[in-house]
Enzyme design. Structure first.
Site, short mmCIF file in Angstrom:
data_model
loop_
_atom_site.label_atom_id
_atom_site.label_comp_id
_atom_site.label_asym_id
_atom_site.label_seq_id
_atom_site.Cartn_x
_atom_site.Cartn_y
_atom_site.Cartn_z
N SER A 38 -11.91 0.21 2.62
CA SER A 38 -11.19 -0.45 3.71
C SER A 38 -10.38 0.60 4.48
O SER A 38 -9.54 1.28 3.90
CB SER A 38 -10.26 -1.52 3.13
OG SER A 38 -9.59 -2.20 4.16
N ARG A 66 0.83 -1.21 0.00
CA ARG A 66 0.00 0.00 0.00
C ARG A 66 0.86 1.27 0.00
O ARG A 66 0.51 2.29 0.62
CB ARG A 66 -0.98 0.01 1.18
CG ARG A 66 -1.97 -1.14 1.16
CD ARG A 66 -2.86 -1.10 -0.07
NE ARG A 66 -3.70 -2.30 -0.17
CZ ARG A 66 -3.41 -3.37 -0.90
NH1 ARG A 66 -2.28 -3.41 -1.62
NH2 ARG A 66 -4.22 -4.41 -0.95
N GLU A 86 -5.25 2.85 6.29
CA GLU A 86 -5.03 2.84 4.84
C GLU A 86 -5.63 4.09 4.23
O GLU A 86 -5.10 4.64 3.26
CB GLU A 86 -5.66 1.58 4.25
CG GLU A 86 -5.52 1.43 2.76
CD GLU A 86 -6.06 0.09 2.27
OE1 GLU A 86 -6.89 0.10 1.35
OE2 GLU A 86 -5.66 -0.95 2.82
#
Length: 304
Positions: free
Chosen positions: A226, A176, A296
């Site tokens: 998410s 990520r 995130e």
């Protein structure tokens, strides 16, 4: 900061209508909340982006990049300086086995375009709601695939307004994360190197992944997707579920009962509600499991 002066000066550099002041950002993010931008600029060409980036650098004005806001929370006080909105750059084309997508193109649409041209490799992207620029920024991934697997190169603009092509080790892929996470570059377009495939097989894979996503995720509510990164060896959603947090609310923000890794805007939530609930989830999981959940989602802007 003289917002009127900034707008006036930018309007000398780019076409009329591209630059707006005191613009609400709520319509531009999936969570449907947050404050206003001092300046919202919506370019439709690379030259316009270069002009805006160069101006911001020369004037020492903070420049914030916003795609379609699928993985962003904007604080209730809004964003100072210039917000550069990339939705006007959404072109997708193909050269042999390479898909070329502009930064504001939807990642889902890019995967569908690949399907139409019988190119395999972007099936994992069929349910990722962000833009191509956002996908590169965070090395987006799902169901075993990620951007790093298929990106050949990226055309970018640096802080001075100069264009460059980044490829190979220059992209600095991580979980990520990527070289773009540093904020030193603005992505203009991506080149995805794919492989010829069978239309029916590619479509079947995408249909299966879409069904999995729709059955498991609370798509009927506004959310930022998410919220947390996957901790080593565990799943954030599972930790949150086992902490008994599903259905927990702060204001209008709620930990989804359908998927614990999502926080939804259940009832006119503010950004403060959302951020407060994120912090509560992190503290609860830390107390129960000793694991620090890392967000995130990107949180930008100022408090009221």
């Amino acid at each position: 900061m003289d917002i009127g002066k900034i707008q006036e000066e930018l309007e000398r550099l780019v076409p009329t209508g591209i630059v707006k002041s005191h613009e609400s950002l709520k319509p531009h993010v999936f969570t449907q909340m947050g404050g206003r931008a001092d300046i919202l600029a919506s370019p439709s060409t690379y030259e316009e982006i270069q002009a805006i980036v160069t101006y911001a650098a020369e004037q020492g004005i903070t420049l914030t990049i916003l795609g379609n806001g699928s993985n962003v929370i904007i604080r209730d006080g809004g964003v100072r300086g210039i917000v550069l909105h990339t939705s006007g750059l959404s072109g997708i084309s193909v050269e042999h086995d390479v898909i070329i997508a502009q930064c504001g193109a939807q990642f889902i649409e890019t995967s569908r375009f690949a399907l139409e041209h019988k190119l395999a490799g972007l099936e994992f992207a069929c349910g990722i709601p962000g833009t191509v620029g956002g996908a590169l920024y965070m090395n987006a991934g799902a169901y075993g695939g990620e951007v790093a697997d298929v990106l050949q190169s990226a055309l970018v603009v640096d802080k001075s307004g100069a264009m460059a092509v980044l490829e190979g080790d220059e992209l600095k892929w991580g979980y990520r994360s990527s070289v773009f996470s540093s904020g030193d570059y603005l992505i203009l377009e991506a080149r995805f190197a794919l492989k010829p495939g069978n239309y029916d097989e590619i479509k079947a894979s995408m249909d299966k992944l879409t069904e999995m996503r729709e059955s498991k995720q609370p798509l009927e509510y506004p959310s930022c997707g998410s919220v947390f990164k996957r901790p080593p060896g565990r799943y954030a959603g599972q930790l949150i579920q086992e902490s008994g947090l599903q259905g927990t609310r702060i204001g209008g923000a709620e930990v989804s009962k359908k998927h614990a890794g999502f926080i939804i805007n259940a009832d006119n939530a503010t950004a403060s509600d959302y951020i407060g609930l994120i912090q509560h989830v992190r503290e609860t999981v830390k107390d129960k499991f000793g694991i620090e959940l890392e967000t995130e989602v990107k949180i930008i802007g100022e408090e009221l």
